[in-house]
Design a protein around this motif. Structure first.
Motif, mmCIF file in Angstrom:
data_model
loop_
_atom_site.group_PDB
_atom_site.id
_atom_site.type_symbol
_atom_site.label_atom_id
_atom_site.label_comp_id
_atom_site.label_asym_id
_atom_site.label_seq_id
_atom_site.Cartn_x
_atom_site.Cartn_y
_atom_site.Cartn_z
ATOM 1 N N ASN A 91 0.794 -1.221 0.000
ATOM 2 C CA ASN A 91 0.000 0.000 0.000
ATOM 3 C C ASN A 91 0.826 1.270 0.000
ATOM 4 O O ASN A 91 0.361 2.317 -0.419
ATOM 5 C CB ASN A 91 -0.930 0.023 1.221
ATOM 6 C CG ASN A 91 -2.156 -0.822 0.993
ATOM 7 O OD1 ASN A 91 -2.444 -1.195 -0.131
ATOM 8 N ND2 ASN A 91 -2.870 -1.111 2.062
ATOM 9 N N CYS A 106 -3.051 7.111 0.716
ATOM 10 C CA CYS A 106 -4.058 7.153 1.779
ATOM 11 C C CYS A 106 -3.675 8.155 2.859
ATOM 12 O O CYS A 106 -4.530 8.833 3.434
ATOM 13 C CB CYS A 106 -4.240 5.760 2.379
ATOM 14 S SG CYS A 106 -5.026 4.614 1.237
ATOM 15 N N ILE A 162 -18.364 -0.268 3.949
ATOM 16 C CA ILE A 162 -17.211 -0.432 4.837
ATOM 17 C C ILE A 162 -17.668 -0.431 6.287
ATOM 18 O O ILE A 162 -18.473 0.414 6.692
ATOM 19 C CB ILE A 162 -16.175 0.700 4.626
ATOM 20 C CG1 ILE A 162 -15.689 0.725 3.174
ATOM 21 C CG2 ILE A 162 -14.996 0.541 5.584
ATOM 22 C CD1 ILE A 162 -14.785 1.910 2.855
ATOM 23 N N ILE A 184 -10.555 6.984 0.863
ATOM 24 C CA ILE A 184 -9.675 5.823 0.732
ATOM 25 C C ILE A 184 -10.164 4.920 -0.397
ATOM 26 O O ILE A 184 -9.381 4.428 -1.223
ATOM 27 C CB ILE A 184 -9.604 5.050 2.057
ATOM 28 C CG1 ILE A 184 -8.789 5.840 3.083
ATOM 29 C CG2 ILE A 184 -8.994 3.662 1.854
ATOM 30 C CD1 ILE A 184 -8.785 5.233 4.471
ATOM 31 N N ALA A 185 -11.482 4.707 -0.445
ATOM 32 C CA ALA A 185 -12.046 3.896 -1.526
ATOM 33 C C ALA A 185 -11.758 4.522 -2.887
ATOM 34 O O ALA A 185 -11.445 3.828 -3.863
ATOM 35 C CB ALA A 185 -13.546 3.724 -1.323
ATOM 36 N N THR A 196 -10.999 -4.562 -3.165
ATOM 37 C CA THR A 196 -11.589 -4.848 -1.848
ATOM 38 C C THR A 196 -10.503 -5.001 -0.796
ATOM 39 O O THR A 196 -10.589 -4.433 0.303
ATOM 40 C CB THR A 196 -12.434 -6.132 -1.922
ATOM 41 O OG1 THR A 196 -13.418 -6.010 -2.963
ATOM 42 C CG2 THR A 196 -13.137 -6.396 -0.599
ATOM 43 N N ILE A 242 -8.605 -1.609 0.108
ATOM 44 C CA ILE A 242 -9.373 -0.714 0.979
ATOM 45 C C ILE A 242 -9.302 -1.203 2.418
ATOM 46 O O ILE A 242 -9.067 -0.422 3.350
ATOM 47 C CB ILE A 242 -10.839 -0.627 0.503
ATOM 48 C CG1 ILE A 242 -10.919 0.046 -0.866
ATOM 49 C CG2 ILE A 242 -11.688 0.138 1.522
ATOM 50 C CD1 ILE A 242 -12.295 0.004 -1.494
ATOM 51 N N VAL A 282 -15.153 -5.196 4.279
ATOM 52 C CA VAL A 282 -15.392 -4.386 3.083
ATOM 53 C C VAL A 282 -16.160 -5.228 2.074
ATOM 54 O O VAL A 282 -15.755 -6.358 1.769
ATOM 55 C CB VAL A 282 -14.074 -3.895 2.454
ATOM 56 C CG1 VAL A 282 -14.350 -3.101 1.171
ATOM 57 C CG2 VAL A 282 -13.293 -3.038 3.438
#
Length: 249
Positions: free
Chosen positions: A76, A138, A179, A196-197, A211, A214, A229
């Protein structure tokens, strides 16, 4: 009344001993009773709280959390692509515009006709917008909106609209994200869940990875007790082509 169990670290002969204190006679002194591994109820298909089982559960939890944190650090945390380089760089836009003209010629169109003269530049800007998630992180979109809060009930945000591009055919898939997470001393601003999505949706994606990304981002942000999620999308790659099943999601 059920007996109460209390650990006695000083008097225990091993890690598998505990003291059983009866609530029926409060004046009676505690009677040490050894709970051996052989008496473990796990083999009989029952939930066991002996010291050995508890130790195993603790090790597994720490091992899983450690593995998750390591994976987050590599999956991430991505170096953001400079927005100016992506959306305003003349060289990038020129390359994409020329590529679009080539595509138009390959499908039998005339890129110089009135309706298509500006299409290549419009397409280039539109594609950069639809993939703007490559230039975001993020950490950037949450903007420090993480707060300490003694709340232990599930936080749920439903029906977050998302629009993404299938990485196999580069055609859209759109839908909604739901979420939910259980706070562990920290909560995230509700709007940040949607942001974030959006970060991960605005990339070339597959729904399964979207999925997971997130969920992992929320774990990294607030380290919740649990997170769920659900992504529901309609994929143009299986509605406009291929099996052509409209309504499948």
């Amino acid at each position: 009344m059920q007996p109460k169990l209390a650990g006695d670290a000083e008097d225990s002969a091993s890690d598998h001993e505990m003291t059983v204190v009866s609530s029926e006679n409060s004046d009676a002194s505690p009677v040490p009773t050894a709970v051996a591994v052989a008496d473990c109820k796990l083999a009989a298909g029952q939930i066991c709280i002996c010291t050995s089982c508890e130790a195993k559960r603790t090790r597994l939890i720490h091992r899983q959390l450690g593995g998750r944190k390591r994976s987050l650090s590599t999956s991430n945390v991505e170096a953001p692509v400079a927005k100016k380089a992506r959306e305003e760089d003349p060289e990038t836009l020129d390359k994409m515009t020329k590529a679009c003209r080539t595509i138009l010629e390959c499908i039998g169109e005339d890129p110089d006709r009135e309706g298509l003269v500006k299409t290549p530049s419009r397409w280039a800007k539109a594609l950069l917008f639809m993939t703007k998630g490559y230039g975001q992180t993020c950490h950037e979109v949450t903007n420090g909106a993480i707060f300490s809060e003694d709340h232990d009930e599930m936080v749920v945000v439903r029906n977050i609209d998302i629009h993404s591009l299938c990485e196999h055919h580069m055609v859209p898939f759109t839908g909604r994200v739901h979420i939910g997470y259980i706070p562990n001393g920290k909560v995230l601003g509700l709007s940040k869940l949607a942001r974030i999505a959006e970060v991960f949706a605005r990339r070339l994606q597959v729904q399964e990875r979207l999925t997971r990304q997130i969920a992992d981002a929320i774990v990294e942000a607030v380290e919740p007790l649990g997170v769920a999620v659900v992504v529901e999308c309609a994929h143009m790659c299986m509605q406009m082509r291929g099996v052509q099943k409209v309504g499948a999601s």
